[in-house]
Design an enzyme around this catalytic site. Structure first.
Site, PDB file in Angstrom:
ATOM      1  N   HIS A 184       0.832  -1.208   0.000  1.00  0.00           N
ATOM      2  CA  HIS A 184       0.000   0.000   0.000  1.00  0.00           C
ATOM      3  C   HIS A 184       0.864   1.253   0.000  1.00  0.00           C
ATOM      4  O   HIS A 184       0.545   2.244  -0.658  1.00  0.00           O
ATOM      5  CB  HIS A 184      -0.927  -0.004   1.221  1.00  0.00           C
TER       6      HIS A 184
ATOM      7  N   ARG B 274      -8.657  -5.201 -16.592  1.00  0.00           N
ATOM      8  CA  ARG B 274      -8.459  -6.513 -15.951  1.00  0.00           C
ATOM      9  C   ARG B 274      -9.609  -6.732 -14.956  1.00  0.00           C
ATOM     10  O   ARG B 274      -9.502  -6.365 -13.786  1.00  0.00           O
ATOM     11  CB  ARG B 274      -7.121  -6.544 -15.212  1.00  0.00           C
TER      12      ARG B 274
ATOM     13  N   ARG C 230     -11.756  -7.330 -20.446  1.00  0.00           N
ATOM     14  CA  ARG C 230     -11.243  -8.700 -20.530  1.00  0.00           C
ATOM     15  C   ARG C 230     -12.019  -9.562 -19.550  1.00  0.00           C
ATOM     16  O   ARG C 230     -12.195  -9.176 -18.388  1.00  0.00           O
ATOM     17  CB  ARG C 230      -9.751  -8.723 -20.187  1.00  0.00           C
TER      18      ARG C 230
ATOM     19  N   GLU D 144      -1.432 -14.573 -25.969  1.00  0.00           N
ATOM     20  CA  GLU D 144      -0.412 -14.692 -24.918  1.00  0.00           C
ATOM     21  C   GLU D 144       0.092 -16.123 -24.786  1.00  0.00           C
ATOM     22  O   GLU D 144       0.951 -16.410 -23.967  1.00  0.00           O
ATOM     23  CB  GLU D 144      -0.955 -14.158 -23.593  1.00  0.00           C
TER      24      GLU D 144
ATOM     25  N   ASN E 194       3.416 -10.179 -21.370  1.00  0.00           N
ATOM     26  CA  ASN E 194       3.831 -10.648 -20.039  1.00  0.00           C
ATOM     27  C   ASN E 194       3.774 -12.174 -19.995  1.00  0.00           C
ATOM     28  O   ASN E 194       4.709 -12.838 -19.541  1.00  0.00           O
ATOM     29  CB  ASN E 194       2.910 -10.083 -18.951  1.00  0.00           C
ATOM     30  N   ASP E 195       2.654 -12.718 -20.474  1.00  0.00           N
ATOM     31  CA  ASP E 195       2.536 -14.180 -20.487  1.00  0.00           C
ATOM     32  C   ASP E 195       3.207 -14.791 -21.712  1.00  0.00           C
ATOM     33  O   ASP E 195       3.837 -15.850 -21.606  1.00  0.00           O
ATOM     34  CB  ASP E 195       1.060 -14.597 -20.430  1.00  0.00           C
TER      35      ASP E 195
ATOM     36  N   ARG F 181       7.397 -15.685 -14.953  1.00  0.00           N
ATOM     37  CA  ARG F 181       7.477 -14.216 -14.919  1.00  0.00           C
ATOM     38  C   ARG F 181       7.606 -13.660 -13.513  1.00  0.00           C
ATOM     39  O   ARG F 181       7.937 -12.496 -13.317  1.00  0.00           O
ATOM     40  CB  ARG F 181       6.263 -13.606 -15.640  1.00  0.00           C
TER      41      ARG F 181
ATOM     42  N   CYS G 254      -0.963  -5.068 -25.017  1.00  0.00           N
ATOM     43  CA  CYS G 254      -1.290  -4.578 -23.680  1.00  0.00           C
ATOM     44  C   CYS G 254      -0.332  -5.095 -22.615  1.00  0.00           C
ATOM     45  O   CYS G 254      -0.490  -4.805 -21.438  1.00  0.00           O
ATOM     46  CB  CYS G 254      -2.734  -4.919 -23.317  1.00  0.00           C
TER      47      CYS G 254
HETATM   48  C1  PEP Z   1      -0.131 -10.211 -20.417  1.00  0.00           C
HETATM   49  O1  PEP Z   1      -0.068 -11.404 -20.130  1.00  0.00           O
HETATM   50  O2  PEP Z   1       0.711  -9.616 -21.121  1.00  0.00           O
HETATM   51  C2  PEP Z   1      -1.224  -9.378 -19.890  1.00  0.00           C
HETATM   52  C3  PEP Z   1      -1.386  -8.124 -20.278  1.00  0.00           C
HETATM   53  O3  PEP Z   1      -2.061  -9.920 -18.985  1.00  0.00           O
HETATM   54  P1  PEP Z   1      -1.725 -10.129 -17.426  1.00  0.00           P
HETATM   55  O4  PEP Z   1      -0.478  -9.337 -17.120  1.00  0.00           O
HETATM   56  O5  PEP Z   1      -2.922  -9.651 -16.707  1.00  0.00           O
HETATM   57  O6  PEP Z   1      -1.511 -11.596 -17.336  1.00  0.00           O
HETATM   58 MG    MG Z   2      -1.758 -12.517 -19.268  1.00  0.00          MG
END
Ligand code: PEP
Ligand code: MG
Length: 574
Positions: free
Chosen positions: A185, A290, A326, A425, A448-449, A459, A496
């Site tokens: 926080h 999200r 999403r 992803e 990210n994924d 990750r 994204c």
């Molecule tokens: C991703 O996987 O790149 C993504 C944007 O989704 P999240 O980070 O919520 O898994």
């Molecule tokens: Mg993802």
């Protein structure tokens, strides 16, 4: 001095102000059981009153995040179970200090043992409340942080939310701590206020009260008692960055065209609360909402109307610009305390997101969410996006359910009102994007994924930080394929994942043909600024050179060279 972990970027100059939460040297005179009950009740009541006045202060100054965090503290402290635990300890003969210590330790452990990092971080809040109660019982002052009237750098083992809430933010120029993560926080509060923050500094003893200090949370450096030339250099840099922010805001009003194509920059959000981050940013909509956060922050499933309320608030706020909702993406590191999906060996590869939504027992949760989303089409442009799609069959089934819910609601939205797409992803989709293309209006690349699945690299694991890189040639090849398939089939492609806001990556992604970036709202103007700076540069040579590289390090080197040659020197700090 050693470097740490940058929690909030920026540069701050001020005098060291050490926060101590250790009250072990103050003597406490305990009384009878009844007296201890009275003292503990009074300490709790006083603290609740104090939290209420902090809430009022935050609300008057428009700081909703601090308001919310103080509200969480008030709720925690008013929790009946917690109060009863303190009372039980008092009845068993412990004094007020011991009872509070035992109780907070118990609750800290409960939070620490939760799987979700959001809840683990709440242990700090409990510890913070425990310390404040003890301070009240011992009559010790809370570090006089509210009396400060000079520019300071806060130094503490752990920064607790009450410290930030009690201080006047204009005097806090930076923070250095031993512990602390981005999801605490305190970190969230500092990010909203814009206080540079470095954590992970093991030895704080080298810092003395009133030392003059520079927190360089851009280059991860701390300068103690710097000489005048260093000080002047940093003062100039702060001024330059302030000027740059003004330029970025001015430029962000303009539409961006590269090779005749309009380039859009949108924001990623977790709920209506995040709308305030758009106030100084010129966004072209929401590229990723999200929605799982409305599920995560509760102790039971949100109703269709609660979900509709949240989603439609965002859709209404953007009115003419699209909002990409999403569907629930739980599993992996995001688990619901009220839904037991069983223990998994590999949660990130497991029963999550669209997989659980399409499974019989849980299909209703999915249908309820889709209805809440579909009802938003009367208020703006809605895009519905499915996460973790791995096969064409999943996509077809998800769309079938969506169509059934349209029928249930007796609506037949046109493409202006509703478009449907997927997160790309999972490598199976990135490799065979053309198989999915006939069934979608858009692709959104989740780097990210996609990075973790392509490189078989967790990750979340800090030990694998070097390996986990979206600049790896294999990841780049997949990203290029998705963009190509999208562009060839007239399917909108956006990105994204975090890569979309990386200063080095933006020119490369543009060269690859990406036309939509979705990033943390506070980065929108920055991305637009970089796009504006490269809009008349021929990027094909950059793309050719990158495609010859063998490692992510080599790719980064080429991109750094490009940055040095074509972009203002200051972009390295963005
Ligand atoms: C991703 O996987 O790149 C993504 C944007 O989704 P999240 O980070 O919520 O898994
Ligand atoms: Mg993802």
């Amino acid at each position: 001095m050693q470097s740490g972990i940058v929690i909030v970027k920026g540069i701050g100059i001020g005098e060291v102000f050490i926060i101590s939460t250790d009250s072990s040297n103050i003597e406490y005179n305990s009384g009878t059981i009844e007296e201890e009950h009275l003292k503990s009740t009074k300490a709790i009541a006083d603290l609740i009153e104090e939290l209420q006045s902090l809430k009022e202060k935050a609300s008057n100054s428009g700081n909703t995040k601090i308001f919310e965090i103080m509200e969480v503290h008030e709720l925690l402290l008013s929790d009946e179970e917690l109060i009863n635990t303190i009372k039980e300890h008092l009845d068993n003969g412990l004094d007020a200090i011991e009872s509070i210590e035992q109780t907070t330790r118990h609750y800290e452990n409960i939070f620490l043992n939760m799987e979700d990092s959001y809840f683990q971080e709440r242990a700090v809040d409990i510890r913070d409340l425990g310390n404040q109660l003890k301070n009240k019982l011992l009559g010790s002052k809370k570090n006089d942080i509210d009396q400060i009237e000079k520019e300071i750098i806060l130094v503490a083992d752990e920064i607790q939310p009450s410290i930030i809430a009690n201080a006047d933010p204009k005097w806090i120029k930076g923070i250095i701590s031993k512990q602390g993560s981005e999801t605490s926080h305190a970190a969230i509060m500092c990010k909203t206020i814009g206080i540079p923050f470095i954590s992970g500094i093991d030895d704080l003893s080298v810092l003395q009260i009133d030392d003059s200090i520079i927190v360089d949370a851009l280059n991860n450096q701390i300068h103690i008692n710097p000489d005048i030339s260093t000080l002047n250099r940093y003062r100039d840099l702060i001024k330059e960055l302030d000027d740059l922010k003004v330029t970025m805001t001015e430029l962000s009003n303009q539409n961006i065209y590269i090779s005749g194509n309009r380039i859009q920059v949108q924001g990623n959000i977790a709920g209506p609360d995040d709308l305030r981050f758009f106030s100084n940013q010129n966004s072209d909509g929401v590229g990723l909402y999200r929605t799982e956060f409305i599920f995560l922050k509760r102790d039971n499933f949100p109703s269709e109307s609660a979900q509709f309320e949240a989603y439609s608030t965002v859709v209404k706020a953007f009115n003419k610009s699209p909002v990409t909702l999403r569907t629930i993406d739980i599993g992996g590191d995001k688990n619901l305390s009220y839904l037991d999906l069983g223990i998994e060996q590999n949660p990130f590869l497991g029963y999550r997101a669209i997989r659980f939504c399409l499974d019989g027992p849980y299909e209703n949760i999915f249908r309820t969410q889709l209805r809440a989303m579909l009802r938003c089409i009367d208020y703006g442009k809605v895009k519905i996006m499915f996460p973790m799609i791995t096969t064409v069959s999943e996509l077809k089934r998800a769309k079938e359910i969506l169509n059934e819910e349209c029928e249930n609601l007796q609506i037949n939205p046109n493409k202006e009102q509703l478009s449907v797409g997927i997160m790309v992803e999972v490598p199976s989709v990135a490799i065979c994007a053309e198989l999915f293309a006939p069934y979608v209006d858009f692709f959104s690349i989740g780097t990210n994924d996609l990075t973790q699945y392509t490189l078989a690299t967790d990750r979340m694991n800090p030990k694998l930080k070097e390996l986990y890189s979206y600049f790896n040639p294999a990841v780049l090849k997949l990203v290029q394929n998705i963009i190509n398939v999208g562009n060839e089939n007239n399917i909108e492609v956006s990105m994204c994942g975090e890569m979309a806001s990386n200063t080095l990556a933006i020119p490369l992604l543009t060269a690859m043909g990406l036309k939509c970036f979705s990033v943390s709202p506070t980065f929108i103007n920055k991305v637009k600024y970089i796009l504006n700076s490269i809009n008349d540069i021929n990027l094909s040579a950059l793309l050719d050179e990158v495609s010859l590289q063998e490692t992510s390090g080599d790719v980064k080197y080429i991109l750094e060279q490009f940055q040095e040659k074509y972009l203002s020197k200051k972009t390295q700090y963005l």
